[in-house]
Design a protein around this motif. Structure first.
Motif: not given
Length: 264
Positions: A231, A235, A246-254
């Motif tokens: 994932q 991203l 939004v995708k940057q936030q998802q990347l940071d969380q992952l």
């Protein structure tokens, strides 16, 4: 401290610590010092000129050799003219390549922002010039008074400390670096071994590649790790094409979750 390390330390202390690579050892003065101790000619330090070649010959009890010539005129102290880099700031595009190339962190700035050279720290090593894509860096004569022996030793000690800090930061970034390396690859292992044996330099710690360290994770965690990495790569590829908060936030969380699992 064994005899070989002691001698390398003494030879290194005679070198100017410009870390310029003009001697043929592209990653700094210490590799040249080690090679000199192992038998290489001790007249290849161009910034040090004849005074350094003579000091090395005396310390090593070897025949005096003519120092390799510099393209710059010779100063009153027998060394080549000291030079400083300057950036034509109105032409700078803020690519940061010169910052990454500077071995003593004498250039400040950030991405797409004008850079400046801290002239008091610049050694005139010229390493910032080749990576510059717009050729906006010049070398000019250093007009400051010649250094006394005490001032030169203080300068060399400071430059050595700054270079070791630079090496440690490069080592920490090595596993996650996405851009190209803009200077010669540093033999970090040599510097780490030397720094662990010599008190007056910062200790350099090698960073292990976690992906190469065997683990005893259970099957469920191993599967989760594989999914996370897939994932994250997806991203990162998408964000390299088009920024998306939004995708940057998802990347940071992952990435945070991946770090948490790897620390277990």
């Amino acid at each position: 401290m064994n005899a070989a390390i002691t001698l390398i330390r003494e030879v290194d202390a005679l070198l100017p610590q410009t870390q310029c690579g003009l001697c043929g050892h592209r990653d700094g003065c210490l590799p040249y010092a080690k090679s000199i101790v192992e038998g290489e000619d001790a007249n290849k330090c161009i910034p040090g000129g004849q005074p350094v070649a003579d000091a090395l010959a005396m310390r090593l009890k070897r025949p005096r050799l003519q120092a390799e010539a510099s393209v710059w005129p010779i100063q009153a102290d027998g060394r080549p003219q000291r030079m400083k880099a300057i950036i034509r700031e109105d032409e700078c595009i803020g690519c940061t390549k010169c910052i990454n190339a500077c071995p003593v962190d004498a250039i400040i700035g950030s991405g797409k922002v004008m850079h400046s050279v801290l002239s008091d720290l610049c050694t005139g090593c010229e390493l910032c010039i080749p990576p510059c894509p717009v050729d906006c860096i010049d070398l000019v004569e250093d007009t400051q008074p010649l250094l006394t022996d005490i001032q030169r030793q203080q300068e060399q000690n400071d430059l050595r400390q700054r270079y070791y800090a630079h090496i440690q930061r490069e080592e920490q970034q090595r596993l996650t670096r996405k851009g190209p390396i803009v200077r010669a690859e540093i033999d970090t292992e040599l510097f780490a071994q030397f720094s662990s044996a010599v008190e007056e330099v910062p200790v350099i710690k090698l960073i292990e590649d976690q992906a190469k360290i065997p683990t005893t994770l259970d099957a469920k965690t191993t599967i989760e790790l594989a999914k996370l990495r897939t994932q994250i790569k997806k991203l990162e590829k998408q964000l390299s094409v088009r920024p998306d908060p939004v995708k940057q936030q998802q990347l940071d969380q992952l990435q945070q979750r991946l770090d948490e699992i790897q620390e277990l």
